[in-house]
Write a protein that holds these residues in place. Structure first.
Motif, PDB file in Angstrom:
ATOM      1  N   GLU A  22     -31.260   0.606  60.236  1.00  0.00           N
ATOM      2  CA  GLU A  22     -31.483  -0.660  60.703  1.00  0.00           C
ATOM      3  C   GLU A  22     -30.355  -1.219  60.867  1.00  0.00           C
ATOM      4  O   GLU A  22     -30.157  -2.041  61.821  1.00  0.00           O
ATOM      5  CB  GLU A  22     -32.556  -1.348  59.753  1.00  0.00           C
ATOM      6  CG  GLU A  22     -34.012  -0.921  59.938  1.00  0.00           C
ATOM      7  CD  GLU A  22     -35.046  -1.496  58.710  1.00  0.00           C
ATOM      8  OE1 GLU A  22     -36.186  -1.592  59.167  1.00  0.00           O
ATOM      9  OE2 GLU A  22     -34.333  -1.962  57.988  1.00  0.00           O
TER      10      GLU A  22
ATOM     11  N   ILE B 194     -36.651  -6.198  64.808  1.00  0.00           N
ATOM     12  CA  ILE B 194     -36.807  -4.746  65.092  1.00  0.00           C
ATOM     13  C   ILE B 194     -38.114  -3.902  65.166  1.00  0.00           C
ATOM     14  O   ILE B 194     -38.856  -4.110  64.324  1.00  0.00           O
ATOM     15  CB  ILE B 194     -36.023  -4.035  63.697  1.00  0.00           C
ATOM     16  CG1 ILE B 194     -34.540  -4.874  63.368  1.00  0.00           C
ATOM     17  CG2 ILE B 194     -35.921  -2.559  63.781  1.00  0.00           C
ATOM     18  CD1 ILE B 194     -34.058  -4.586  62.166  1.00  0.00           C
TER      19      ILE B 194
ATOM     20  N   ASN C 229     -35.361   2.055  66.114  1.00  0.00           N
ATOM     21  CA  ASN C 229     -35.155   0.670  65.797  1.00  0.00           C
ATOM     22  C   ASN C 229     -34.696  -0.139  67.123  1.00  0.00           C
ATOM     23  O   ASN C 229     -33.688  -0.542  67.241  1.00  0.00           O
ATOM     24  CB  ASN C 229     -34.042   0.679  64.810  1.00  0.00           C
ATOM     25  CG  ASN C 229     -34.339   1.456  63.604  1.00  0.00           C
ATOM     26  OD1 ASN C 229     -35.035   0.896  62.960  1.00  0.00           O
ATOM     27  ND2 ASN C 229     -33.669   2.306  63.209  1.00  0.00           N
TER      28      ASN C 229
ATOM     29  N   ASP D  83     -40.991  -1.073  65.177  1.00  0.00           N
ATOM     30  CA  ASP D  83     -41.313   0.115  64.944  1.00  0.00           C
ATOM     31  C   ASP D  83     -42.120   0.848  65.845  1.00  0.00           C
ATOM     32  O   ASP D  83     -42.986   0.424  66.317  1.00  0.00           O
ATOM     33  CB  ASP D  83     -42.225  -0.123  63.485  1.00  0.00           C
ATOM     34  CG  ASP D  83     -42.452   1.299  62.796  1.00  0.00           C
ATOM     35  OD1 ASP D  83     -41.541   1.840  61.917  1.00  0.00           O
ATOM     36  OD2 ASP D  83     -43.382   1.735  63.152  1.00  0.00           O
TER      37      ASP D  83
END
Ligand code: ADP
Length: 513
Positions: free
Chosen positions: A111, A166, A145, A168
């Motif tokens: 990330e 971000i 990401n 998923d």
């Protein structure tokens, strides 16, 4: 002949239904495509609107980047795993990481790398004091990401920081499926609950041609496609079902039409048969009238001129004249009765009658003159209660049956007559040993003017009215006629009249025939 236009109509109808089937297929496909279009638009606008709401912050709000969690807690972005905010200070920056609920947390290595990669150009823009439009930008270099971010600008549109979310992959897939399915259930899409929706890179082939139709997503997940398919049936199956049901209706209508044509043809055939029978009737009746009349005239003349002297000859001629005039009376009675029945003027005068006596007298009056010509009638009667009947009409019925028994006796003039009460009925039976009646004719012989077409019958003259009068009279008495007959073995006609309710007789069958 009538079938040719009907056949042409059927062919045209089938062709029309086939073209309808093709149109149904394309309509079904269009319906699915429209649904899909609507789903992808809904997904894109949801992602844009939700990200816009979550990521739009002021310069003041990111003065302390860790203090912005409440902003992310308030705004939900479908499929979000984490949020981040960053404030640039020349070469340095402050960054805050939050989970999907706005709680501060540490980013994973992946990330952190993805965020670094996505924000580096904005950091450079800050250092060089660039202005920027505060729009949504997407970075999908790390597909696990994917990032949506939005620059934060000061009053002069200089970049001072960024906020981002971000996404998923698996959370997004689930969220998009929920959003898409919900959109499909919107009331403006009829039957949309039969559509299955799915997003992803690959779509499995379904059984029975019910494949997904797909189109690429327009935002963030641009390498993914959204797909929809009908759960119940493919467009081809829907069209084939429609075709089958239409064909069934067409078939039904065709059968009804054929039935109607059949009825019309039958009616025409009946009508022409009836007119043929009528003309036969006229020729038969005129013959029946003329022959005895001329014999009576000739014998009467002989006697008047005194040409016959021997007493036995006078008796013979007298008997002949009597028999012929009896036949004439019988024929004229039948014709008069028939015309009354046809014009619904026939009236019955019912009165309490001893049926056994009536039958016995009628048989005797019929038999005696014909005894010398070989006729023998065996009579048998059981105890029968008094019946409320029209004496003359029932006597005429019996005479008609006896007359037929003699006419169609084929030389064997032995007739058996019986009267008995069985259960709630009185049965008057007339049995002969004559030519008999084929099974196929047994229903038709009660029709007016009808005569069996065999040569045996053609040798015998008749009007074709006798049995139709029998049937009418018996029905007027609430009764029925039964016939047991086989060609060459003779016939048994049974007149069945109902007994009054309180006169039932126990069934001790003394069957005669
Ligand atoms: P018809 O004047 O021709 O005798 P009916 O109505 O009395 O007219 O009878 C109709 C037809 O039924 C007759 O033409 C004959 O073919 C058939 N039929 C009636 N009674 C007998 C019988 N006892 N034996 C054989 N055929 C009969």
């Amino acid at each position: 002949m009538v079938l040719i236009p009907l056949g042409a109509l059927l062919v045209l109808q089938v062709r029309f239904l086939r073209s309808m089937e093709q149109k149904t297929i394309s309509a079904e496909k269009n319906w699915l495509r429209n649904s899909l279009e609507m789903v992808t638009q809904e997904l894109e606008s949801r992602y844009r609107a939700d990200s816009e709401a979550a990521l739009t912050v002021t310069e003041a709000q990111i003065a302390d980047v860790t203090n912005i969690g409440s902003q992310f807690a308030k705004h939900h972005v479908p499929g979000a795993r984490a949020f981040f905010s960053m404030r640039f200070k020349h070469d340095m920056y402050d960054a805050g990481f939050f989970d999907a609920h706005g709680q501060e947390r540490h980013p994973s290595h992946a990330e952190a790398d993805a965020v670094k990669m996505a924000t580096v150009s904005w950091h450079v823009a800050h250092k060089w004091n660039r202005v920027a439009e505060p729009l949504l930008y997407v970075d999908v270099r790390d597909p696990k990401n994917r990032i949506i971010l939005r620059p934060v600008v000061d009053a002069w549109w200089h970049v001072v920081g960024v906020t981002g979310v971000i996404l998923d992959e698996s959370l997004s897939k689930a969220a998009m499926t929920t959003i898409g399915t919900k959109a499909l259930k919107a009331p403006r899409l009829p039957n949309s609950n039969v559509i299955a929706m799915r997003v992803g890179e690959r779509f499995p082939r379904a059984i029975g041609g019910r494949d997904f139709i797909t189109q690429p997503l327009g935002f963030v997940f641009t390498n993914w496609r959204a797909g929809v398919r009908d759960l119940c049936a493919s467009p081809e199956e829907v069209a084939a079902t429609g075709f089958r049901s239409n064909m069934m209706w067409t078939g039904g209508a065709f059968i009804v039409l054929l039935g109607a044509v059949g009825l019309a043809v039958g009616a025409v055939a009946r009508q022409s048969r009836l007119s043929q029978m009528k003309s036969d009737f006229v020729s038969n009746v005129s013959h029946e009238l003329r022959t005895p009349l001329s014999s009576i005239r000739v014998f009467g003349e002989y006697m008047r001129l005194g040409r016959v002297e021997k007493p036995e000859k006078i008796r013979e001629y007298g008997e002949y004249i009597e028999a012929e005039s009896r036949r004439l009376t019988q024929l004229i009675n039948n014709i008069l009765d028939f015309s009354k029945i046809e014009s619904a003027e026939k009236k019955y005068h019912f009165c309490s009658t001893d049926v056994v006596e009536l039958v016995e007298q009628t048989v005797a009056a019929f038999e005696v003159p014909l005894r010398d010509h070989g006729l023998s009638v065996a009579f048998h009667a059981g105890p029968v209660p008094m019946l409320n009947i029209d004496k003359d009409a029932i006597a005429q019925v019996l005479v008609n049956l006896l007359d037929n028994a003699v006419k169609y006796s084929n030389g064997r003039k032995e007739v058996e007559v019986s009267v008995e009460a069985v259960g709630a009925e009185v049965r008057i039976k007339v049995r002969d040993h004559g030519i008999g009646i084929p099974a196929a004719e047994q229903k038709k012989i009660y029709e007016k003017f009808y005569r069996v077409g065999s040569t045996l019958v053609h040798d015998v003259k008749g009007s074709g009215l006798g049995l139709s009068i029998v049937m009418h009279v018996v029905k007027a008495h609430g009764g029925r006629v039964e016939l047991v007959s086989a060609p060459g073995e003779g016939s048994t006609f049974t007149i069945i009249l109902p007994l009054p309710l309180d006169e039932k007789v126990p069934i001790t069958s003394t069957e005669y025939a």
